[in-house]
Design an enzyme around this catalytic site. Structure first.
Site, mmCIF file in Angstrom:
data_model
loop_
_atom_site.group_PDB
_atom_site.id
_atom_site.type_symbol
_atom_site.label_atom_id
_atom_site.label_comp_id
_atom_site.label_asym_id
_atom_site.label_seq_id
_atom_site.Cartn_x
_atom_site.Cartn_y
_atom_site.Cartn_z
ATOM 1 C CB CYS A 1 -48.490 10.691 35.273
ATOM 2 S SG CYS A 1 -47.363 10.472 35.878
ATOM 3 C CD GLU B 1 -46.884 8.308 39.127
ATOM 4 O OE1 GLU B 1 -47.750 8.708 38.815
ATOM 5 O OE2 GLU B 1 -45.654 7.366 38.516
ATOM 6 C CE LYS C 1 -49.925 -6.099 34.872
ATOM 7 N NZ LYS C 1 -49.681 -6.198 33.542
ATOM 8 N N PRO C 2 -45.054 -5.655 33.547
ATOM 9 C CG PRO C 2 -43.457 -5.931 32.154
ATOM 10 C CD PRO C 2 -43.823 -7.114 32.891
ATOM 11 C CD GLU D 1 -52.992 11.288 33.323
ATOM 12 O OE1 GLU D 1 -51.945 11.732 33.656
ATOM 13 O OE2 GLU D 1 -53.461 10.435 33.642
ATOM 14 N NE ARG E 1 -40.577 6.341 39.383
ATOM 15 C CZ ARG E 1 -41.762 7.374 39.117
ATOM 16 N NH1 ARG E 1 -41.477 8.889 39.139
ATOM 17 N NH2 ARG E 1 -42.985 6.961 38.727
ATOM 18 C CB SER F 1 -38.386 13.487 37.152
ATOM 19 O OG SER F 1 -39.715 12.987 37.031
ATOM 20 N N GLY G 1 -50.001 3.874 37.063
ATOM 21 C CA GLY G 1 -50.790 4.370 36.203
ATOM 22 C C GLY G 1 -52.457 4.859 36.714
ATOM 23 C CB SER G 2 -55.547 4.934 34.543
ATOM 24 O OG SER G 2 -56.242 3.184 35.231
#
Length: 495
Positions: free
Chosen positions: A301, A267, A191-192, A398, A176, A458, A245-246
């Site tokens: 998320c 995001e 960077k995964p 969450e 994405r 999505s 991420g957070s």
């Protein structure tokens, strides 16, 4: 060193995957970290070590930026049609190797194979969509209001992009970002997450096979994401940070990027309300709730985090959801019969259990699940709670797991206020047969995305992103995704 290209010669069941190691992918070459350290990759279904990947250092980060800089001019000047054809080939290869990629995702992430297959299809679609958009990037031409000059606006690649992705969708969160960046003419460093790096490296090999030039996509893994990311952002050639991420980590990265005035796309976290009105189709609402809550076992998320059900349909909905959740088959993600796989880590399980016990202590009733099972693997059972009070921690945090907390409401104004009582604003779900009510409520919900009578929102063709503390910018959509990786250049012309 055995590297990712060999992955695609393996059987889809991944039974021999533990024999493979991986190098950092920098400048089109595979290499160990500069100090030789590695990160172990854990199968969350068994807690067994399944692989080890290099642990990148600051020197490796600098090498990745240098590698991305070398082909930057050539890639931005590559004709859009050629970039489009390469992206289309990425889509085709992902589709051809879908079963192998899905098995790999299930192995390192734990998600059920059916969810992993869905993720691969979704992830591949970003390449097809952006292949089509790459040739449609256009500028603007107009007359200044004064009549003194013509206004010409050109859209150009923003530059080297640092892309940081989470563990919950290791393929889709990468494509994405990578697909629109490449379509725009940017080079990238991915960077995964260190929990799920194998998919990223497998895809790097696939991009190379598709014709992506060396250095256009680089992949590094590290156990020191803060210092490594800071080092890359400090390089003046890096002009974009895209993070999923957070919210907590997002705030830290925004502060770091601000030091260098770097464009950011964020995001971040969510706390999605799932609203069911009395006039909703009960079975359709239950179908939607199972998708919105249990996609990727709730580790999303966009997952329904707070289920608000109107008084007249509340009891029937709660019982229907209990039956469906209790019937789910829990097991290893790689088992084709599994419907709910393990969580990503023991820490994740502990957090989920803390939230459930807190709600129970405050008066919520557990209808099914609600206890950590014994044995190996990071499992938590599908759980439904009713009468969850507003002060429960899970109403504000969450959950990121297979837990559905149900609360009753009476009227429209009340549920809108409850839905908006959060710092987040990523996704929301509304079920009603009254279209006018659905649109009215949707307009008042503070969220970047709304699913009306749908459990899944999505779509690569739609802009994905949130408001408030859920982020900045959009991914996907017609022009939205590519626009995040471009700069507008205005030229005043006298004719």
């Amino acid at each position: 060193m055995n590297i990712s290209p060999e992955l695609f010669d393996m059987d889809p069941d991944m039974s021999d995957y533990t024999t493979f190691s991986h190098g950092l992918y920098i400048g089109g070459k595979w290499r160990p970290s500069s100090d030789g350290r590695v990160i172990e990759v854990i199968d969350p279904s068994t807690e067994a070590v399944i692989a080890a990947v290099p642990d990148a250092t600051l020197a490796d980060a600098a090498a990745a930026v240098e590698a991305a800089a070398e082909p930057a001019t050539g890639w931005r000047e590559t004709p859009p049609r050629r970039r489009s054809e390469i992206l289309r080939r990425c889509f085709e290869l992902m589709t051809e190797r879908a079963e192998t990629l899905a098995a790999l995702i299930s192995l390192e992430n734990g998600k059920a194979l059916r969810d992993a297959r869905g993720e691969v299809a979704y992830a591949a679609e970003f390449f097809r969509w952006n292949a089509e958009e790459a040739v449609r990037i256009s500028g603007e031409f107009g007359l200044a209001p004064s009549g003194a000059n013509r206004i010409v606006v050109d859209y150009q690649p923003i530059g080297i992009c640092v892309l940081i992705t989470p563990w919950n969708f290791p393929a889709a969160m990468a494509t994405r970002k990578i697909a629109p960046a490449l379509a725009a003419g940017c080079t990238v460093i991915l960077k995964p997450a260190s929990e799920t790096p194998l998919t990223a490296y497998a895809l790097a090999a696939l991009y190379e096979e598709a014709g992506v030039p060396p250095g256009v996509v680089n992949v590094i893994t590290t156990s020191s994401p803060g210092p490594v990311t800071a080092a890359m952002l400090a390089d003046a050639r890096v002009r974009k940070l895209s993070f999923t991420g957070s919210t907590g980590v997002g705030r830290v990265l925004l502060a770091e990027a601000a030091k260098h005035v770097i464009s950011c796309s964020m995001e971040l976290g969510g706390n999605a309300p799932f609203i069911v009105f009395d006039d909703a189709d009960l079975e359709a609402a239950l179908d939607g709730a199972m998708i919105a809550k249990m996609r990727n076992a709730g580790e999303a998320c966009t997952a329904a985090n707070r289920l608000y059900v109107q008084a007249g349909i509340h009891d029937a909905f709660a019982e229907g959801l209990r039956k469906r959740m209790a019937a789910l088959n829990v097991g290893p993600g790689t088992d084709s019969e599994t419907e709910c796989g393990p969580m990503i880590t023991r820490k994740a399980v502990d957090k989920i259990d803390r939230l459930v016990q807190d709600a129970a202590d405050r008066g919520a009733k557990i209808l099914c699940g609600g206890a950590v099972p014994e044995g190996r693997g990071y499992y938590y059972p599908p759980t439904v709670l009713r009468d969850v009070p507003a002060e429960a921690a899970m109403a504000h945090e969450e959950i990121f797991g297979p837990v559905a907390p149900i609360s009753r409401f009476e009227g429209e104004a009340e549920v809108i206020a409850k839905a908006n009582d959060t710092e987040y604003g990523l996704a929301a779900y509304i079920y009603t047969r009254d279209l006018a009510r659905g649109m009215r409520v949707a307009s008042k919900i503070e969220s970047g995305m709304i699913a009306l009578n749908r459990g899944l929102m999505s779509d690569p063709a739609a802009p994905f992103g949130g408001v408030k503390q859920s982020g900045l910018g959009r991914e996907g959509g017609q022009k939205h995704g590519i626009a995040e990786f471009m700069e507008a250049k205005y030229v005043a012309v006298t004719i």
